[in-house]
Design a protein around this motif. Structure first.
Motif, PDB file in Angstrom:
ATOM      1  N   ALA A 250       0.233   7.056   3.603  1.00  0.00           N
ATOM      2  CA  ALA A 250      -0.795   8.098   3.640  1.00  0.00           C
ATOM      3  C   ALA A 250      -0.180   9.456   3.361  1.00  0.00           C
ATOM      4  O   ALA A 250       0.922   9.756   3.799  1.00  0.00           O
ATOM      5  CB  ALA A 250      -1.474   8.118   5.010  1.00  0.00           C
TER       6      ALA A 250
ATOM      7  N   ASP B 212     -13.184   0.058   5.163  1.00  0.00           N
ATOM      8  CA  ASP B 212     -13.806   0.380   6.454  1.00  0.00           C
ATOM      9  C   ASP B 212     -15.302   0.627   6.289  1.00  0.00           C
ATOM     10  O   ASP B 212     -16.104   0.208   7.129  1.00  0.00           O
ATOM     11  CB  ASP B 212     -13.153   1.618   7.078  1.00  0.00           C
ATOM     12  CG  ASP B 212     -11.782   1.324   7.657  1.00  0.00           C
ATOM     13  OD1 ASP B 212     -11.511   0.155   8.001  1.00  0.00           O
ATOM     14  OD2 ASP B 212     -10.985   2.270   7.770  1.00  0.00           O
TER      15      ASP B 212
ATOM     16  N   GLY C  62      -4.919  12.337   4.196  1.00  0.00           N
ATOM     17  CA  GLY C  62      -5.487  11.124   4.789  1.00  0.00           C
ATOM     18  C   GLY C  62      -6.298  10.300   3.813  1.00  0.00           C
ATOM     19  O   GLY C  62      -6.939   9.338   4.213  1.00  0.00           O
TER      20      GLY C  62
ATOM     21  N   ARG D   9       0.842  -1.194   0.000  1.00  0.00           N
ATOM     22  CA  ARG D   9       0.000   0.000   0.000  1.00  0.00           C
ATOM     23  C   ARG D   9       0.873   1.238   0.000  1.00  0.00           C
ATOM     24  O   ARG D   9       1.968   1.244   0.534  1.00  0.00           O
ATOM     25  CB  ARG D   9      -0.892   0.018   1.239  1.00  0.00           C
ATOM     26  CG  ARG D   9      -1.900  -1.066   1.224  1.00  0.00           C
ATOM     27  CD  ARG D   9      -2.872  -0.833   2.356  1.00  0.00           C
ATOM     28  NE  ARG D   9      -3.649  -2.041   2.521  1.00  0.00           N
ATOM     29  CZ  ARG D   9      -3.919  -2.580   3.682  1.00  0.00           C
ATOM     30  NH1 ARG D   9      -3.502  -2.038   4.790  1.00  0.00           N
ATOM     31  NH2 ARG D   9      -4.616  -3.669   3.756  1.00  0.00           N
TER      32      ARG D   9
ATOM     33  N   SER E 214      -0.622   0.690   7.970  1.00  0.00           N
ATOM     34  CA  SER E 214      -1.424   0.115   9.048  1.00  0.00           C
ATOM     35  C   SER E 214      -2.917   0.395   8.908  1.00  0.00           C
ATOM     36  O   SER E 214      -3.692  -0.083   9.713  1.00  0.00           O
ATOM     37  CB  SER E 214      -0.935   0.664  10.387  1.00  0.00           C
ATOM     38  OG  SER E 214      -1.129   2.059  10.423  1.00  0.00           O
ATOM     39  N   ARG E 215      -3.316   1.158   7.917  1.00  0.00           N
ATOM     40  CA  ARG E 215      -4.723   1.548   7.784  1.00  0.00           C
ATOM     41  C   ARG E 215      -5.278   1.024   6.466  1.00  0.00           C
ATOM     42  O   ARG E 215      -4.646   1.140   5.430  1.00  0.00           O
ATOM     43  CB  ARG E 215      -4.832   3.080   7.828  1.00  0.00           C
ATOM     44  CG  ARG E 215      -6.242   3.581   7.985  1.00  0.00           C
ATOM     45  CD  ARG E 215      -6.268   5.080   8.241  1.00  0.00           C
ATOM     46  NE  ARG E 215      -5.975   5.843   7.049  1.00  0.00           N
ATOM     47  CZ  ARG E 215      -6.888   6.220   6.151  1.00  0.00           C
ATOM     48  NH1 ARG E 215      -8.139   5.927   6.319  1.00  0.00           N
ATOM     49  NH2 ARG E 215      -6.531   6.919   5.084  1.00  0.00           N
ATOM     50  N   LEU E 216      -6.471   0.464   6.539  1.00  0.00           N
ATOM     51  CA  LEU E 216      -7.129  -0.029   5.331  1.00  0.00           C
ATOM     52  C   LEU E 216      -7.696   1.146   4.544  1.00  0.00           C
ATOM     53  O   LEU E 216      -7.998   2.196   5.112  1.00  0.00           O
ATOM     54  CB  LEU E 216      -8.263  -0.977   5.708  1.00  0.00           C
ATOM     55  CG  LEU E 216      -7.831  -2.291   6.333  1.00  0.00           C
ATOM     56  CD1 LEU E 216      -9.051  -3.045   6.848  1.00  0.00           C
ATOM     57  CD2 LEU E 216      -7.068  -3.147   5.335  1.00  0.00           C
TER      58      LEU E 216
ATOM     59  N   ARG F 234     -10.360   3.548   2.926  1.00  0.00           N
ATOM     60  CA  ARG F 234     -11.625   4.002   3.515  1.00  0.00           C
ATOM     61  C   ARG F 234     -12.808   3.148   3.063  1.00  0.00           C
ATOM     62  O   ARG F 234     -13.683   2.823   3.859  1.00  0.00           O
ATOM     63  CB  ARG F 234     -11.854   5.474   3.163  1.00  0.00           C
ATOM     64  CG  ARG F 234     -13.109   6.034   3.808  1.00  0.00           C
ATOM     65  CD  ARG F 234     -13.170   7.559   3.714  1.00  0.00           C
ATOM     66  NE  ARG F 234     -14.363   8.043   4.363  1.00  0.00           N
ATOM     67  CZ  ARG F 234     -15.470   8.394   3.714  1.00  0.00           C
ATOM     68  NH1 ARG F 234     -15.513   8.354   2.396  1.00  0.00           N
ATOM     69  NH2 ARG F 234     -16.533   8.806   4.379  1.00  0.00           N
TER      70      ARG F 234
ATOM     71  N   PRO G 161      -4.269   5.093   1.883  1.00  0.00           N
ATOM     72  CA  PRO G 161      -4.065   4.204   3.018  1.00  0.00           C
ATOM     73  C   PRO G 161      -2.604   4.178   3.449  1.00  0.00           C
ATOM     74  O   PRO G 161      -1.706   4.321   2.633  1.00  0.00           O
ATOM     75  CB  PRO G 161      -4.492   2.841   2.479  1.00  0.00           C
ATOM     76  CG  PRO G 161      -4.365   2.944   1.005  1.00  0.00           C
ATOM     77  CD  PRO G 161      -4.600   4.396   0.654  1.00  0.00           C
ATOM     78  N   SER G 162      -2.377   4.027   4.724  1.00  0.00           N
ATOM     79  CA  SER G 162      -1.029   3.850   5.228  1.00  0.00           C
ATOM     80  C   SER G 162      -0.781   2.356   5.352  1.00  0.00           C
ATOM     81  O   SER G 162      -1.665   1.543   5.107  1.00  0.00           O
ATOM     82  CB  SER G 162      -0.885   4.538   6.585  1.00  0.00           C
ATOM     83  OG  SER G 162      -1.643   3.838   7.543  1.00  0.00           O
TER      84      SER G 162
END
Length: 170
Positions: A6, A23, A10, A3, A16-18, A20, A13-14
């Motif tokens: 970020a 989510d 924002g 990925r 560690s983050r899915l 949006r 995705p970072s």
């Protein structure tokens, strides 16, 4: 596949983050379960019976065997399920072709009640999409078709070949 990190907005995705939209799909899944549980409670049925009512609403009357196949339950389990639907007034059995073939027929009053319970949600969805252009709606529909296809594959990959659910489990 890696990925992208970020950016400051924002939107990306970072590690560690899915994304949006993933989510959002998870939130929709959780909210759908809440709606299903609430609807089942209001109709005084369990989850599998609610699934049966949805199938009968969408596809109309069908044989015991066809309903068992649609719900992926055994014929014995669907018999108990239909007994419960009959006892609560949500469906009845009917001979349509010969004495050996029984059909499961949804109760019009039960279908009306379920539709009435879902009216606020349906109206809100219509309200929120009323200003979408045909092109926007087409893109949303394409995305949802792709999501449904992915979920179908995911569901199939988690089910053993030929496995049936127990109708009392839902």
């Amino acid at each position: 596949m890696k990925r992208k990190p970020a950016d400051k907005s924002g939107d990306q995705p970072s590690e560690s983050r899915l994304p949006r939209h993933v989510d959002q799909l998870r939130e929709i899944a959780a909210l759908s379960q809440r709606v299903q549980h609430g609807l089942a409670r209001e109709l005084a049925v369990n989850g599998t019976a609610l699934d049966a009512m949805e199938v009968l609403s969408r596809e109309g009357p069908m044989t015991h065997g066809a309903l068992a196949e649609r719900l992926r339950v055994t014929p014995g389990a669907v018999t108990g399920l239909i007994n419960r639907l009959e006892a609560t007034g949500h469906a009845h059995r009917e001979n349509r072709t010969d004495r050996r073939t029984l059909w499961v027929v949804p109760s019009p009053a039960s279908l009306d009640r379920a539709r009435d319970l879902m009216t606020p949600l349906s109206a809100e969805l219509r309200r929120r999409t009323a200003d979408y252009t045909p092109e926007e709606l087409a893109l949303v529909e394409r995305f949802l078709d792709d999501v449904a296809a992915a979920y179908r594959l995911g569901a199939e990959s988690l089910e053993p070949e030929g496995a049936d659910r127990d109708a009392s489990a839902g």
